[in-house]
Scaffold this active site. Structure first.
Site, PDB file in Angstrom:
ATOM      1  N   LEU A  16     -32.599  23.150 -44.093  1.00  0.00           N
ATOM      2  CA  LEU A  16     -33.564  24.236 -44.246  1.00  0.00           C
ATOM      3  C   LEU A  16     -33.509  25.216 -43.074  1.00  0.00           C
ATOM      4  O   LEU A  16     -34.358  26.115 -42.979  1.00  0.00           O
ATOM      5  CB  LEU A  16     -34.986  23.669 -44.358  1.00  0.00           C
ATOM      6  CG  LEU A  16     -35.347  22.963 -45.662  1.00  0.00           C
ATOM      7  CD1 LEU A  16     -36.807  22.533 -45.636  1.00  0.00           C
ATOM      8  CD2 LEU A  16     -35.093  23.858 -46.869  1.00  0.00           C
ATOM      9  N   LYS A  66     -22.305  16.817 -33.301  1.00  0.00           N
ATOM     10  CA  LYS A  66     -23.100  17.026 -32.077  1.00  0.00           C
ATOM     11  C   LYS A  66     -22.364  16.597 -30.806  1.00  0.00           C
ATOM     12  O   LYS A  66     -22.567  17.194 -29.751  1.00  0.00           O
ATOM     13  CB  LYS A  66     -24.441  16.290 -32.184  1.00  0.00           C
ATOM     14  CG  LYS A  66     -25.353  16.889 -33.232  1.00  0.00           C
ATOM     15  CD  LYS A  66     -26.737  16.275 -33.211  1.00  0.00           C
ATOM     16  CE  LYS A  66     -27.578  16.860 -34.326  1.00  0.00           C
ATOM     17  NZ  LYS A  66     -29.005  16.790 -34.058  1.00  0.00           N
ATOM     18  N   ALA A 127     -27.028   4.909 -34.004  1.00  0.00           N
ATOM     19  CA  ALA A 127     -26.474   5.305 -32.704  1.00  0.00           C
ATOM     20  C   ALA A 127     -25.608   6.553 -32.832  1.00  0.00           C
ATOM     21  O   ALA A 127     -24.730   6.795 -32.018  1.00  0.00           O
ATOM     22  CB  ALA A 127     -25.661   4.148 -32.110  1.00  0.00           C
ATOM     23  N   LYS A 155     -20.729   1.764 -30.977  1.00  0.00           N
ATOM     24  CA  LYS A 155     -21.445   3.007 -30.651  1.00  0.00           C
ATOM     25  C   LYS A 155     -22.634   2.730 -29.734  1.00  0.00           C
ATOM     26  O   LYS A 155     -22.988   3.555 -28.900  1.00  0.00           O
ATOM     27  CB  LYS A 155     -21.917   3.697 -31.936  1.00  0.00           C
ATOM     28  CG  LYS A 155     -20.799   4.365 -32.717  1.00  0.00           C
ATOM     29  CD  LYS A 155     -21.371   5.185 -33.857  1.00  0.00           C
ATOM     30  CE  LYS A 155     -20.267   5.927 -34.610  1.00  0.00           C
ATOM     31  NZ  LYS A 155     -20.802   6.725 -35.733  1.00  0.00           N
ATOM     32  N   TYR A 216     -35.941  14.850 -42.951  1.00  0.00           N
ATOM     33  CA  TYR A 216     -37.025  15.636 -43.554  1.00  0.00           C
ATOM     34  C   TYR A 216     -36.750  15.995 -45.016  1.00  0.00           C
ATOM     35  O   TYR A 216     -37.603  16.598 -45.680  1.00  0.00           O
ATOM     36  CB  TYR A 216     -37.312  16.912 -42.750  1.00  0.00           C
ATOM     37  CG  TYR A 216     -36.186  17.923 -42.737  1.00  0.00           C
ATOM     38  CD1 TYR A 216     -36.014  18.832 -43.767  1.00  0.00           C
ATOM     39  CD2 TYR A 216     -35.297  17.978 -41.666  1.00  0.00           C
ATOM     40  CE1 TYR A 216     -34.986  19.768 -43.754  1.00  0.00           C
ATOM     41  CE2 TYR A 216     -34.275  18.906 -41.630  1.00  0.00           C
ATOM     42  CZ  TYR A 216     -34.125  19.804 -42.686  1.00  0.00           C
ATOM     43  OH  TYR A 216     -33.104  20.713 -42.659  1.00  0.00           O
TER      44      TYR A 216
END
Length: 272
Positions: A16, A66, A127, A155, A216
């Site tokens: 979103l 990320k 993780a 991880k 979410y």
């Protein structure tokens, strides 16, 4: 000229972020547009080059990029440096900056709502990309007992090198371990719309549990719904999403956007 912003990740169609940022661009009369950018890992250098060339003015990064984006950036600052996890990129004096607004998002949305948080035993499930941000936000909030569990235990060991505070648990013991914790945070994609889910319910938890889901979409995962009906204090990932977006918007535009009721209703309407 309209400034272009966007988000990269996979899967990404559920995001979103375009709704959030385009609402604020319109509200503050900023000539800009935010969109989903379909990207695979081999595209990361090209994405960064577009920011350097000002074809893009900033991007957000979600799973699974990320950490993978880090090697393509000039510098990490603040929480990004502490976590080696980046969710926001911008250009500053020809330097590509990697920042992390997830830590702020988690603290602003949920951790301030937990009484006596420093005394709470906390379990992080997962993780992956958001886990370092969850750990740092808990540390900044004073939590002293943090355990982590992940299907791939390697991880967890990688994260423990950076965060010595962690206790590592074995995934096969997850269903039994959940009874030992005051706060449980789902930092996996389990429960995501059209994705995999936990293969058990959360019957075996403390009565005064706080459960935080970083997802979410849907607003209520099966685990969150079950625990809510059981009387636990539950939070979905929407507020964290909004707060991390608010900080990213400020980094790009030097405007601190208001989180108003119209925005919340707009986001909720997209999740029905």
């Amino acid at each position: 000229m309209t400034k272009k912003f966007g988000i990269i990740g996979s899967p990404i169609k559920h995001s979103l972020s375009p709704v959030l940022h385009n609402y604020w661009f319109e509200k503050y009369k900023i000539d800009a547009n935010y969109s989903i950018i379909d990207t695979d890992e081999s595209d990361l250098p090209n994405i960064v080059k577009k920011i350097k060339d000002k074809d893009l003015y900033g991007i957000n990064i979600t799973l699974p990029y990320k950490q993978k984006i880090v090697s393509h950036l000039d510098i990490l600052v603040n929480d990004a440096e502490l976590t080696s996890s980046v969710n926001t990129i911008y250009l500053d004096n020809e330097t590509i900056i990697g920042e992390n607004t997830d830590v702020y998002g988690l603290q602003a949305a949920y951790l301030k709502e937990v009484d006596n948080i420093s005394q709470k035993k906390t379990l992080i499930i997962g993780a992956g990309g958001v886990a370092p941000s969850v750990i740092l936000s808990l540390q900044k909030s004073g939590v002293k007992e943090i355990s982590i569990i992940n299907r791939t235990i390697e991880k967890c060991f990688f994260l423990k090198k950076k965060f010595k505070i962690l206790t590592i648990l074995d995934w096969k013991n997850l269903q039994d371990e959940i009874k030992n914790y005051d706060i449980i945070i789902n930092a996996t994609s389990l429960g995501l719309k059209n994705g995999q889910d936990f293969d058990f319910n959360f019957e075996n938890t403390r009565k005064d549990l706080t459960y935080i889901d970083t997802i979410y979409n849907p607003l209520e995962t099966n685990a969150l719904k079950f625990l809510k009906e059981k009387g636990a204090k539950v939070f979905n990932g929407l507020e964290m999403f909004i707060y991390q977006g608010q900080k990213a918007f400020y980094l790009w535009n030097k405007v601190n956007p208001e989180i108003d009721q119209k925005l919340i209703e707009l986001l909720l309407s997209k999740l029905k």
